[in-house]
Design a protein around this motif. Structure first.
Motif, PDB file in Angstrom:
ATOM      1  N   LEU A   1      -5.658  10.600  18.839  1.00  0.00           N
ATOM      2  CA  LEU A   1      -6.234   9.251  18.811  1.00  0.00           C
ATOM      3  C   LEU A   1      -6.050   8.560  20.168  1.00  0.00           C
ATOM      4  N   GLY A   2      -4.822   8.612  20.700  1.00  0.00           N
ATOM      5  CA  GLY A   2      -4.547   8.035  22.027  1.00  0.00           C
ATOM      6  C   GLY A   2      -4.647   6.516  22.068  1.00  0.00           C
ATOM      7  N   GLN A   3      -4.672   5.864  20.937  1.00  0.00           N
ATOM      8  CA  GLN A   3      -4.707   4.388  20.881  1.00  0.00           C
ATOM      9  C   GLN A   3      -3.720   3.933  19.809  1.00  0.00           C
ATOM     10  N   THR A   4      -3.624   2.611  19.638  1.00  0.00           N
ATOM     11  CA  THR A   4      -2.670   2.077  18.672  1.00  0.00           C
ATOM     12  C   THR A   4      -3.174   2.265  17.245  1.00  0.00           C
ATOM     13  N   ALA A   5      -2.306   2.811  16.374  1.00  0.00           N
ATOM     14  CA  ALA A   5      -2.597   2.818  14.929  1.00  0.00           C
ATOM     15  C   ALA A   5      -1.318   2.328  14.252  1.00  0.00           C
ATOM     16  N   GLU A   6      -1.265   1.014  14.017  1.00  0.00           N
ATOM     17  CA  GLU A   6      -0.035   0.380  13.531  1.00  0.00           C
ATOM     18  C   GLU A   6       0.427   0.963  12.190  1.00  0.00           C
ATOM     19  N   GLY A   7      -0.522   1.449  11.377  1.00  0.00           N
ATOM     20  CA  GLY A   7      -0.184   1.906  10.028  1.00  0.00           C
ATOM     21  C   GLY A   7       0.849   3.024   9.998  1.00  0.00           C
ATOM     22  N   VAL A   8       0.881   3.830  11.068  1.00  0.00           N
ATOM     23  CA  VAL A   8       1.795   4.978  11.093  1.00  0.00           C
ATOM     24  C   VAL A   8       3.245   4.482  10.958  1.00  0.00           C
ATOM     25  N   ASN A   9       3.576   3.440  11.708  1.00  0.00           N
ATOM     26  CA  ASN A   9       4.911   2.850  11.585  1.00  0.00           C
ATOM     27  C   ASN A   9       5.032   2.000  10.323  1.00  0.00           C
ATOM     28  N   THR A  10       3.966   1.276   9.982  1.00  0.00           N
ATOM     29  CA  THR A  10       4.049   0.342   8.847  1.00  0.00           C
ATOM     30  C   THR A  10       4.327   1.094   7.531  1.00  0.00           C
ATOM     31  N   ILE A  11       3.760   2.297   7.380  1.00  0.00           N
ATOM     32  CA  ILE A  11       4.036   3.073   6.158  1.00  0.00           C
ATOM     33  C   ILE A  11       5.549   3.286   6.014  1.00  0.00           C
ATOM     34  N   GLN A  12       6.188   3.652   7.122  1.00  0.00           N
ATOM     35  CA  GLN A  12       7.633   3.934   7.047  1.00  0.00           C
ATOM     36  C   GLN A  12       8.418   2.669   6.707  1.00  0.00           C
ATOM     37  N   GLN A  13       8.037   1.577   7.382  1.00  0.00           N
ATOM     38  CA  GLN A  13       8.782   0.319   7.154  1.00  0.00           C
ATOM     39  C   GLN A  13       8.615  -0.156   5.710  1.00  0.00           C
ATOM     40  N   VAL A  14       7.375  -0.132   5.234  1.00  0.00           N
ATOM     41  CA  VAL A  14       7.113  -0.677   3.893  1.00  0.00           C
ATOM     42  C   VAL A  14       7.685   0.259   2.826  1.00  0.00           C
ATOM     43  N   HIS A  15       7.615   1.566   3.070  1.00  0.00           N
ATOM     44  CA  HIS A  15       8.213   2.525   2.121  1.00  0.00           C
ATOM     45  C   HIS A  15       9.710   2.210   1.963  1.00  0.00           C
TER      46      HIS A  15
ATOM     47  N   ILE B   1      -2.039   0.585   6.201  1.00  0.00           N
ATOM     48  CA  ILE B   1      -1.532   1.677   5.365  1.00  0.00           C
ATOM     49  C   ILE B   1      -2.686   2.260   4.554  1.00  0.00           C
ATOM     50  N   TYR B   2      -3.476   1.355   3.967  1.00  0.00           N
ATOM     51  CA  TYR B   2      -4.512   1.799   3.031  1.00  0.00           C
ATOM     52  C   TYR B   2      -5.739   2.337   3.763  1.00  0.00           C
ATOM     53  N   ALA B   3      -5.912   1.897   5.035  1.00  0.00           N
ATOM     54  CA  ALA B   3      -6.993   2.490   5.835  1.00  0.00           C
ATOM     55  C   ALA B   3      -6.660   3.965   6.074  1.00  0.00           C
ATOM     56  N   ILE B   4      -5.385   4.261   6.267  1.00  0.00           N
ATOM     57  CA  ILE B   4      -4.980   5.671   6.435  1.00  0.00           C
ATOM     58  C   ILE B   4      -5.268   6.428   5.132  1.00  0.00           C
TER      59      ILE B   4
ATOM     60  N   LYS C   1      14.101  -0.128  -1.105  1.00  0.00           N
ATOM     61  CA  LYS C   1      15.357  -0.897  -1.105  1.00  0.00           C
ATOM     62  C   LYS C   1      15.279  -2.087  -2.068  1.00  0.00           C
ATOM     63  N   ASP C   2      14.138  -2.775  -2.063  1.00  0.00           N
ATOM     64  CA  ASP C   2      14.023  -4.004  -2.859  1.00  0.00           C
ATOM     65  C   ASP C   2      13.381  -3.771  -4.234  1.00  0.00           C
ATOM     66  N   GLY C   3      13.102  -2.525  -4.564  1.00  0.00           N
ATOM     67  CA  GLY C   3      12.520  -2.215  -5.882  1.00  0.00           C
ATOM     68  C   GLY C   3      11.133  -2.801  -6.084  1.00  0.00           C
ATOM     69  N   ILE C   4      10.296  -2.783  -5.023  1.00  0.00           N
ATOM     70  CA  ILE C   4       8.912  -3.283  -5.168  1.00  0.00           C
ATOM     71  C   ILE C   4       8.015  -2.077  -5.449  1.00  0.00           C
ATOM     72  N   TYR C   5       7.199  -2.178  -6.486  1.00  0.00           N
ATOM     73  CA  TYR C   5       6.364  -1.046  -6.926  1.00  0.00           C
ATOM     74  C   TYR C   5       5.184  -0.862  -5.970  1.00  0.00           C
ATOM     75  N   MET C   6       5.231   0.178  -5.121  1.00  0.00           N
ATOM     76  CA  MET C   6       4.189   0.409  -4.109  1.00  0.00           C
ATOM     77  C   MET C   6       3.787   1.892  -4.142  1.00  0.00           C
ATOM     78  N   PRO C   7       3.176   2.344  -5.250  1.00  0.00           N
ATOM     79  CA  PRO C   7       2.945   3.790  -5.401  1.00  0.00           C
ATOM     80  C   PRO C   7       2.075   4.431  -4.328  1.00  0.00           C
ATOM     81  N   ILE C   8       1.050   3.719  -3.833  1.00  0.00           N
ATOM     82  CA  ILE C   8       0.181   4.355  -2.822  1.00  0.00           C
ATOM     83  C   ILE C   8       0.964   4.553  -1.516  1.00  0.00           C
ATOM     84  N   THR C   9       1.737   3.540  -1.168  1.00  0.00           N
ATOM     85  CA  THR C   9       2.536   3.645   0.067  1.00  0.00           C
ATOM     86  C   THR C   9       3.542   4.787  -0.045  1.00  0.00           C
ATOM     87  N   HIS C  10       4.230   4.877  -1.185  1.00  0.00           N
ATOM     88  CA  HIS C  10       5.227   5.954  -1.346  1.00  0.00           C
ATOM     89  C   HIS C  10       4.537   7.315  -1.310  1.00  0.00           C
ATOM     90  N   ALA C  11       3.349   7.392  -1.919  1.00  0.00           N
ATOM     91  CA  ALA C  11       2.631   8.670  -1.945  1.00  0.00           C
ATOM     92  C   ALA C  11       2.242   9.095  -0.524  1.00  0.00           C
TER      93      ALA C  11
END
Ligand code: NAI
Ligand code: 13P
Length: 437
Positions: free
Chosen positions: A345-359, A262-265, A364-374
């Protein structure tokens, strides 16, 4: 007569011979240690779920002489013919393990057998002669000791289901740094669900595949509850250029690998805006705060995030254009849409999906993740990156390391006071504006 110089030369020669004897002895000792570990791991049945340590020790004692004279080779399968599966299989083959790389496409396998190269993902890098290739899943995984899985996260469950019928006593090690879509499941959760009897581990660390192929010194972490499995993986992959550290915090190690994408993105995007070093350092360390906060909620040890699979991988992927996630962020920062960036890119970049999942999970669980939400707001809600970044800077007062000083009510109270003061001054200035009209 021997001159002082001659005697010096002789003394140097003696010293050199002594030190080369010493280093030969050290190398022999290390080799026999490694073969001992390999022998110990395979003879004690690394595939067994519940290991009896005394059985392990007695098996080792019984077979010690044989192990040293005839080291047992580990039999390994690597599933996934992308850059990482190939790089890791190559390391193992080079270390003398009996290694097969499974690739789903028959034509790719044929081409790899012919060229001993993975032309699509690792062009120009010759692979070890001893590496075998297969597109037949059954023959690739049957009769092996460890199956390493390096397919993208979205294909992990399907891959496990496909190997299910051929599992007898093999252990499984996930190399995947993703999160399943919509279930929030990590790869270890999927292994426990699909193949509950299997002994498993996860491996993660700052391991850009191309650097590994170039023999640039690197290190990683194998996390498992099984000590023999940890030892077997260490022995199978350890080399002069690659060190394998151990952990028993499976959750922490695999979350480090998944979350840092996520943060590499974010960092790739920041680089497109040509931010300064202070800004990069701020993003990196606040990212680490988010990762460890999320990790603790998920049952990880926060200290794991200080290790190779945490800050190590975060640093590598946040500072290199070799990282596909970084490149995605950079393309986004230059104005490309997410779909266009992924396609380019044409290769795997897991972060694209991970941002959505973690957001979603953090909301849902009220975890403070401002960079991910941004990031989510910029990528999926089409918000302007600059506005979102400025908003992040106004996000209130917090403690630096919350495991040292908790983010408590005094931070929250100060933030509320500042917000109230800001809105009063805004109201006052808009009253003044309307008076003057
Ligand atoms: N490339 C790297 O430097 C590193 C990658 N990883 C992780 O390894 C995993 C794999 O990534 P890469 O090898 O880099 O990906 P890649 O994009 O280089 O290749 C992906 C490979 O997976 C195969 N694949 C896709 N769907 C499949 C399916 N349903 N069944 C079988 N094979 C399938 C593709 O054909 C391709 O060979 C990812 O989770 C990544 O985060 C981890 C460490 C380093
Ligand atoms: O995980 C990696 C290096 O440790 C590879 O990162 P990318 O998937 O962003 O290329």
């Amino acid at each position: 007569m021997t001159s002082a110089n001659d005697s010096n030369t002789n003394a140097n020669k003696d010293t050199n011979e002594n030190s080369s004897n010493e280093s030969n002895k050290a190398a022999d000792k290390q080799n026999s240690l490694l073969s001992g570990i390999i022998g110990r791991a395979s003879k004690s049945g690394i595939g067994r779920k519940k290991l009896d340590p005394s059985a392990v020790e007695s098996a080792v004692a019984k077979n010690m002489a044989e192990i040293h004279s005839n080291p047992t080779k580990l039999r390994l399968a690597f599933l996934g013919g992308g850059s990482f599966g190939t790089a890791m299989a190559n390391l193992a083959a080079r270390n003398g393990c009996d290694t097969t790389l499974w690739v789903r496409n028959k034509r790719t396998v044929k081409a790899m057998q012919k060229t001993q190269m993975n032309k699509k993902y690792l062009p120009g890098h010759k692979l070890d002669d001893r590496l075998k290739y297969s597109h037949d899943l059954a023959s690739a995984v049957k009769d092996t000791d460890i199956i390493f899985i390096a397919v993208p996260g979205l294909a992990f469950r399907e891959t496990l289901k496909n190997i299910g019928p051929f599992i007898s006593g093999q252990s499984i090690v996930s190399l995947t740094k993703g999160m399943e879509k919509d279930t929030f499941a990590m790869m270890s959760d999927i292994i426990k669900e699909v193949l509950p009897e299997v002994n498993f581990g996860v491996m993660s660390g700052p391991n850009l595949a191309i650097e590994i192929m170039k023999n640039m010194p690197s290190a990683t972490v194998i996390a498992s509850e099984s000590e023999p499995l940890r030892h077997a993986v260490q022995a199978a992959l350890h080399s002069a250029f690659f060190r394998v550290f151990a952990s028993d915090d499976i959750r922490g190690v695999e979350l480090g690998g998944a979350l840092k994408n996520i943060y590499a993105i974010a960092m790739g995007m920041a680089a497109a805006y040509e931010v300064g070093e202070n800004t990069k350092a701020m993003i990196l360390t606040r990212a680490l705060a988010e990762m460890s906060r999320f990790g603790v909620e998920a049952g990880a040890n926060p200290l794991t995030f200080l290790g190779l699979s945490g800050v190590g991988d975060l640093y590598a992927t946040c500072s290199s254009e070799l990282s596909r996630n970084y490149r995605i962020g950079n393309m986004l920062g230059r104005g490309m849409s997410i779909d266009a960036a992924v396609k380019k890119l044409g290769q795997t970049a897991e972060g694209v999906n991970t941002i959505q999942q973690v957001h979603e999970k953090a909301t849902k669980d009220g975890i403070y993740m401002p960079i991910t939400h941004a990031l989510y707001a910029v990528i999926y809600e089409d918000k302007a990156a600059l506005g979102v970044a400025l908003h992040l800077m106004e996000a209130g007062f917090r403690s630096d390391v919350e495991f040292v000083m908790a983010h408590d009510h005094s931070n929250a109270a100060l933030t509320a006071q500042m917000k109230a003061a800001n809105s009063t001054s805004k109201n006052e200035s808009s009253d003044k504006d309307s008076d003057s009209k």
